[in-house]
Write a protein that holds these residues in place. Structure first.
Motif, PDB file in Angstrom:
ATOM      1  N   ARG A   1       0.552  -1.540   0.233  1.00 48.58           N
ATOM      2  CA  ARG A   1      -0.191  -0.025  -0.324  1.00 48.58           C
ATOM      3  C   ARG A   1       0.492   1.242   0.038  1.00 48.58           C
ATOM      4  NH1 ARG A   1      -3.698  -3.173  -1.301  1.00 48.58           N
ATOM      5  NH2 ARG A   1      -5.412  -3.633  -0.356  1.00 48.58           N
ATOM      6  N   PHE A   2       0.802   2.542  -0.950  1.00 50.88           N
ATOM      7  CA  PHE A   2       1.165   3.891  -1.103  1.00 50.88           C
ATOM      8  C   PHE A   2      -0.049   4.469   0.619  1.00 50.88           C
ATOM      9  CE2 PHE A   2       1.408   3.351  -4.994  1.00 50.88           C
ATOM     10  CZ  PHE A   2       2.538   3.366  -5.590  1.00 50.88           C
ATOM     11  N   SER A   3       1.562   4.854   0.895  1.00 57.73           N
ATOM     12  CA  SER A   3       1.144   5.747   2.534  1.00 57.73           C
ATOM     13  C   SER A   3      -0.166   6.439   1.592  1.00 57.73           C
ATOM     14  CB  SER A   3       2.059   6.587   2.624  1.00 57.73           C
ATOM     15  OG  SER A   3       2.644   7.462   2.008  1.00 57.73           O
ATOM     16  N   PRO A   4      -0.665   7.835   2.064  1.00 58.72           N
ATOM     17  CA  PRO A   4      -1.613   8.478   1.718  1.00 58.72           C
ATOM     18  C   PRO A   4      -1.157   9.410   0.826  1.00 58.72           C
ATOM     19  CG  PRO A   4      -2.962   8.360   4.159  1.00 58.72           C
ATOM     20  CD  PRO A   4      -1.089   7.319   3.944  1.00 58.72           C
ATOM     21  N   ASP A   5       0.278  10.063   1.245  1.00 56.48           N
ATOM     22  CA  ASP A   5       1.282  11.546  -0.222  1.00 56.48           C
ATOM     23  C   ASP A   5       1.652  10.524  -0.078  1.00 56.48           C
ATOM     24  OD1 ASP A   5       3.147  10.367   1.970  1.00 56.48           O
ATOM     25  OD2 ASP A   5       3.666  12.229   3.447  1.00 56.48           O
ATOM     26  N   GLY A   6       1.994   9.635  -0.239  1.00 54.53           N
ATOM     27  CA  GLY A   6       3.071   8.423  -1.707  1.00 54.53           C
ATOM     28  C   GLY A   6       3.884   8.768  -1.447  1.00 54.53           C
ATOM     29  N   ARG A   7       4.051   8.949  -0.036  1.00 51.01           N
ATOM     30  CA  ARG A   7       6.030   8.560  -0.195  1.00 51.01           C
ATOM     31  C   ARG A   7       6.802   7.429   1.007  1.00 51.01           C
ATOM     32  NH1 ARG A   7       7.423  14.377   3.710  1.00 51.01           N
ATOM     33  NH2 ARG A   7       5.636  13.428   5.138  1.00 51.01           N
ATOM     34  N   LEU A   8       5.262   6.999   1.057  1.00 45.92           N
ATOM     35  CA  LEU A   8       6.264   5.132   1.574  1.00 45.92           C
ATOM     36  C   LEU A   8       5.297   4.161   0.706  1.00 45.92           C
ATOM     37  CD1 LEU A   8       5.882   6.187   5.641  1.00 45.92           C
ATOM     38  CD2 LEU A   8       8.040   6.239   3.707  1.00 45.92           C
ATOM     39  N   ILE A   9       5.123   3.180   1.068  1.00 40.24           N
ATOM     40  CA  ILE A   9       5.626   2.149   1.163  1.00 40.24           C
ATOM     41  C   ILE A   9       5.145   0.718   1.934  1.00 40.24           C
ATOM     42  CG2 ILE A   9       4.322  -0.135  -0.490  1.00 40.24           C
ATOM     43  CD1 ILE A   9       6.209   1.542  -3.415  1.00 40.24           C
TER      44      ILE A   9
ATOM     45  N   ASN B   1      -1.312 -10.698   6.941  1.00 42.00           N
ATOM     46  CA  ASN B   1      -2.056 -11.664   5.446  1.00 42.00           C
ATOM     47  C   ASN B   1      -2.408 -10.318   4.542  1.00 42.00           C
ATOM     48  OD1 ASN B   1      -2.508 -13.804   5.220  1.00 42.00           O
ATOM     49  ND2 ASN B   1      -4.094 -13.566   6.832  1.00 42.00           N
ATOM     50  N   HIS B   2      -2.348  -8.466   5.492  1.00 42.28           N
ATOM     51  CA  HIS B   2      -2.796  -7.760   5.153  1.00 42.28           C
ATOM     52  C   HIS B   2      -2.349  -6.232   5.549  1.00 42.28           C
ATOM     53  CE1 HIS B   2      -6.051  -5.355   2.898  1.00 42.28           C
ATOM     54  NE2 HIS B   2      -5.734  -4.493   3.511  1.00 42.28           N
ATOM     55  N   VAL B   3      -2.265  -4.830   5.496  1.00 43.18           N
ATOM     56  CA  VAL B   3      -1.846  -4.138   5.665  1.00 43.18           C
ATOM     57  C   VAL B   3      -2.133  -2.891   5.226  1.00 43.18           C
ATOM     58  CG1 VAL B   3      -0.080  -3.654   4.195  1.00 43.18           C
ATOM     59  CG2 VAL B   3       0.846  -3.180   6.472  1.00 43.18           C
ATOM     60  N   GLU B   4      -2.648  -1.985   6.005  1.00 41.53           N
ATOM     61  CA  GLU B   4      -3.446  -0.673   5.647  1.00 41.53           C
ATOM     62  C   GLU B   4      -2.925   0.846   6.349  1.00 41.53           C
ATOM     63  OE1 GLU B   4      -5.684  -0.114   3.328  1.00 41.53           O
ATOM     64  OE2 GLU B   4      -6.305  -1.829   2.522  1.00 41.53           O
ATOM     65  N   PHE B   5      -2.715   1.683   5.965  1.00 40.02           N
ATOM     66  CA  PHE B   5      -2.171   3.124   6.413  1.00 40.02           C
ATOM     67  C   PHE B   5      -4.116   3.906   6.664  1.00 40.02           C
ATOM     68  CE2 PHE B   5       1.961   2.918   4.072  1.00 40.02           C
ATOM     69  CZ  PHE B   5       2.622   3.424   4.386  1.00 40.02           C
ATOM     70  N   HIS B   6      -2.926   3.791   8.125  1.00 40.63           N
ATOM     71  CA  HIS B   6      -4.396   5.056   9.394  1.00 40.63           C
ATOM     72  C   HIS B   6      -4.158   5.923   7.610  1.00 40.63           C
ATOM     73  CE1 HIS B   6      -5.643   8.062  11.816  1.00 40.63           C
ATOM     74  NE2 HIS B   6      -6.311   6.857  12.091  1.00 40.63           N
ATOM     75  N   PRO B   7      -5.852   6.443   7.660  1.00 35.92           N
ATOM     76  CA  PRO B   7      -5.963   7.870   6.674  1.00 35.92           C
ATOM     77  C   PRO B   7      -5.346   9.327   6.944  1.00 35.92           C
ATOM     78  CG  PRO B   7      -7.696   7.521   7.203  1.00 35.92           C
ATOM     79  CD  PRO B   7      -6.769   6.416   8.584  1.00 35.92           C
ATOM     80  N   GLY B   8      -4.088   8.964   8.730  1.00 42.81           N
ATOM     81  CA  GLY B   8      -4.138  10.364   8.903  1.00 42.81           C
ATOM     82  C   GLY B   8      -1.913   9.918   8.551  1.00 42.81           C
TER      83      GLY B   8
END
Length: 443
Positions: free
Chosen positions: A189-197, A228-235
């Motif tokens: 997953r990309f981070s919300p700002d696109g700088r991290l994966i 199994n799965h990873v997600e970034f917090h919206p912040g």
């Protein structure tokens, strides 16, 4: 922070078990409200709104379009379904993959759908009745996840070939690969700002990558099982990981430390999704249940029963007022959230503007940057502010329309390029055959 959240220490509100045994299209009545801690002002229990049948095998992935008019689902039956959220509207079955579809996601504008498959390819679809698509071989093994960057320009894919790859959406051009995992990569997953994966793997690690330097900047170890799965917090300040050891963990990506550890499922956790406000997390598990966690209070809010067999995937809508789930029972279910009285649109605007809560305090909401509580106040100049809001909405709609048209044009150009290449190959083959015939006649 207190001790890990244990099942026996959690409130167990009405489970909706009685109403969810019947899978009708009609809205379901709500159960009783949770005791204590729930936001006042009309907040109710989550309710099953609709269910969709059409797949012929287990559901693997679900995702809402931006405007909530469509819902995409992928399945082990090798097909994608695009469901209309409007009553009595037909669904689209998109066929193109030669093996199971493992993942689907709408582009941020909602005008493209990406899918990854066990046939090692990624498809970019226009979600319409024609179902036109561009397909490219992305990996040397099963593609487990696809994810658009927030600007729709990049796509990150994860695979059983142990790599993560980043591509341009416009021409599906390969940009770079991340390859420090030593086992299947289940999710990226990309981070919300696109700088991290962030990536989750069967090597029992969740890794954090810097997109610019292409280096792994931290590995979170999952000693109990696979990730199994990873997600970034919206912040963008923390990530949540689902594990085969039945746990859900929330990690701070600035301090690289564990914030919360939930042990509320009795089987592997397959998928999770943050509410856009950042205050809630929903999970899907092999124990057939969906669970909603309150991240501010660090406890379980709801256990939802509906799927007959493992619940394989879960996703909130972009505004958080609905969520969808899929299961091994071949069903896609759409639920109405109900439980939060927050103004979702205002919360989303706050996250998009990059507002952060001061991280120096010790209380949990500040640590997670998710304690955003906005209250509406009356302005003395309500008429003028209302006009400004209307102008903002019109401008946002216009920009969304333009972005959508650009997405469609990009996809159309890509399809035309593919057809042109195919035509050129056929022409070349024809000329070669003609030359051979001439040579044979001369001999």
């Amino acid at each position: 922070m207190g001790p890990p959240c244990r099942r026996r220490a959690l409130h167990s509100p009405a489970c909706l078990r009685a109403q969810l045994r019947c899978y009708g299209e009609e809205p379901k009545t709500n159960g009783s409200a949770r005791k204590g801690g729930m936001a006042a002002g009309g907040a109710e229990d989550p309710s099953l709104e609709r269910h969709f049948r059409g797949h012929r095998d287990a559901i693997t992935s679900v995702d809402f379009s931006l405007n909530k008019k469509q819902l995409a689902s992928g399945s082990m039956d090798s097909c994608l379904m695009i469901w209309s959220m409007r009553p009595q509207m037909r669904a689209y079955r998109l066929e193109g993959h030669k093996d199971a579809v493992m993942c689907v996601q709408f582009s941020p504008s909602g005008h493209l759908v990406a899918s990854g498959s066990r046939d090692k390819t990624v498809c970019l679809w226009i979600p319409s009745v024609k179902g036109e698509s561009t397909v490219f071989k992305a990996h040397t093994a099963t593609v487990r996840s696809v994810h658009f960057s927030s600007d729709s320009q990049s796509l990150v894919t994860a695979s059983d070939d142990k790599t993560i790859k980043v591509w341009t959406v416009h021409r599906q051009k390969f940009l770079f690969s991340l390859s420090q995992h030593i086992n299947w990569v289940r999710c990226a997953r990309f981070s919300p700002d696109g700088r991290l994966i962030a990536s989750a793997s069967d090597d029992k690690t969740v890794k954090l990558w810097d997109k610019t330097s292409r280096e792994c900047i931290h590995s979170f170890c999952e000693h109990g099982g696979f990730a199994n799965h990873v997600e970034f917090h919206p912040g963008g300040t923390c990530i949540a990981a689902a594990g085969t050891d039945n746990t859900v963990k929330v990690w701070d990506v600035r301090m690289n430390r564990l914030l919360q550890h939930y042990q509320v499922h009795t089987a592997a956790v397959n998928s999770l999704s943050f509410h856009p406000s950042g205050n809630y997390l929903i999970t899907a598990s092999n124990d057939s249940t969906l669970k909603i966690l309150d991240l501010l209070e660090g406890r379980l809010l709801y256990t939802l029963h509906g799927h007959q067999g493992p619940a394989t995937c879960i996703a909130f809508s972009r505004t958080g007022d609905f969520f969808a789930s899929g299961g091994a029972d071949e069903q896609v279910m759409v639920w109405k959230t109900n439980f939060s009285a927050a103004d979702y649109s205002e919360v989303l605007k706050t996250h998009k503007s990059g507002a952060n809560v001061d991280g120096t305090h010790r209380n949990l909401p500040s640590e997670m940057d998710c304690g955003v509580h906005l209250k509406k106040t009356k302005s003395p100049d309500t008429g003028r502010s209302h006009e400004r809001r209307e102008d903002d909405v019109q401008l946002a709609d216009t920009l969304e329309h333009i972005i959508g048209q650009l997405d469609v044009l990009t996809q159309t150009v890509s399809i035309l390029e593919q057809r042109l290449t195919l035509t050129e190959n056929k022409l070349k083959e024809f000329l070669e055959n003609q030359q051979k015939i001439i040579q044979n006649k001369e001999n």
